[in-house]
Design an enzyme around this catalytic site. Structure first.
Site: not given
Ligand code: GAL
Length: 399
Positions: A166, A199, A201, A221
């Site tokens: 992430d 990341e 995109g 997300d």
């Molecule tokens: C976001 C990510 C999600 C999930 C989340 C966890 O940045 O896009 O898919 O992993 O963090 O905190």
């Protein structure tokens, strides 16, 4: 000169208001693809399960074990779903006295190696989550920035097969640098680990991540809503030509079965994700799926489109208001098509052979992937009525 501008404007108007052919499906195949990461993984999009969309931080080792059991018991494993991926919140708040990541002692008391053993014992693979910053997005566990080698070796020694990485708390350091460092660390870790970049995109990863990871998120997300799913499908579409065996665009994990969309909307979600060669990572609680959810996730025809060895991402080839045609080439000269009605009433949708890359005179059979029926000897176009927010999906085989 004076006459040219209005003419130009006329054609632009025509394109934006009529049934606009966007790009023939076959042109994508001809596009040069980026170099793939040399770990031999992800020759077709990854399939499996991830904890985030359903459980968020409320995870523990018992849930993960039961999910692995369910994957095998309900037949999903033998359809190709192989990764059991633990997302954020699995680790202790701080590193241990040697600076290593450690599992959260109250939720994962047996530790990750024991869980990896369990998952491997079921014939499945274990994925884990980390962050290319100082802390993960939940802020509940440490990130790997500055600890890439150490953490990659830890994951390898634990028997981890997949890393989702992430982008939170990244200290403003360029993603290329941070993700490349972990990519190299994984290659040197002594274990072949699938590398999934997350990341969101933000730095156009399609243009640089091919040699760095096996997949890269192209969007923020997903939410369990029609509006979010459709917007994400469109955002991801732009990067179609960058995907291929070894490296895939990732429009985020599946919401099928989480309850926020209708069955037809989930069927559209799954069909489009399959056509665009997205990772098929189930995001619901597969221990208690409805019959409809299981039927969608288990459609072997649709999965076969996603896993086709040609590995070309299908894309939107025709749009007429809310009526869309998405298509892409498959191996053996076949073509996959989705007729997608994004409008609020039933509508007729026509896929013309010219927009899917066939000559108008070609005669073909169309296999309906959801009903398993065959429409034989169609020529020039395929015309069907599609319910609101539903889709019909076909594999067209020229005769
Ligand atoms: C976001 C990510 C999600 C999930 C989340 C966890 O940045 O896009 O898919 O992993 O963090 O905190």
């Amino acid at each position: 000169m004076a006459g040219k501008a209005p003419l130009c404007a006329f054609f632009l108007l025509l394109l934006s208001t009529s049934a606009a052919a966007i790009r023939p499906a076959r042109s994508v195949a001809a596009t040069a693809r980026r170099a793939a990461l040399e770990n031999g993984l992800g020759r077709t999009p990854q399939m499996g399960w991830n904890s985030w969309n359903h459980f968020h931080c409320k995870i523990n080792e018992e849930i993960i074990r039961e999910i692995a059991d369910a994957m095998v018991d309900n037949g999903l494993a033998k359809l190709g779903y192989e990764y059991i991926n633990i997302d954020d919140c699995w680790a202790a708040y701080d590193r241990d006295s040697q600076g290593n990541l450690a599992a959260n002692a109250s939720t994962f008391p047996s530790g990750i190696p024991a869980l990896a053993n369990y998952v491997h014992g079921k014939g499945l693979k274990l994925g884990i989550y980390g962050d290319a910053g100082s802390r993960t997005c939940s802020k509940l566990m440490p990130g790997s920035l500055g600890y890439e080698d150490k953490d990659a070796k830890t994951f390898a020694s634990w028997g981890v097969d997949y890393l989702k990485y992430d982008n939170c708390n990244n200290q403003g350091i360029s993603p290329q640098l941070r993700y490349n460092t972990m990519s190299k660390a994984l290659l040197n870790s002594g274990r072949n680990i699938f590398f999934s970049l997350c990341e969101w995109g933000v730095d156009d990863p399609g243009t640089w991540a091919g040699g760095v990871g096996n997949s890269w998120r192209t969007t923020g997300d997903i939410k369990d809503t029609w509006a979010s799913m459709t917007a994400i499908a469109d955002k991801n579409d732009k990067w179609a030509s960058y995907a291929g065996p070894g490296g895939w665009n990732d429009p985020d994990m599946l919401e099928v079965g989480n309850g926020g969309m209708t069955t037809e909307e989930y069927r559209s979600h799954f069909s489009i994700w399959a056509l665009v060669k997205a990772p098929l990572l189930i995001g619901c609680d597969i221990r208690s799926m409805s019959k409809e959810t299981k039927e969608i996730l288990s459609n072997e025809n649709v999965i076969a489109v996603n896993q086709d060895e040609l590995g070309v991402q299908g894309h939107k080839v025709q749009q007429d208001g809310d009526q869309e045609v998405w298509a892409g080439p498959l191996s053996g000269g076949k073509i996959a098509i989705v007729l997608w009605n994004r409008g609020s009433t039933k509508a007729s949708i026509t896929a013309s052979w010219s927009s899917i890359g066939l000559n108008a005179s070609t005669v073909a059979d169309a296999h309906d992937l959801w009903t398993d029926g065959v429409i034989s000897s169609v020529q020039g176009e395929l015309n069907e009525t599609v319910d609101s927010h539903a889709c019909k999906m076909y594999v067209v085989t020229p005769k």
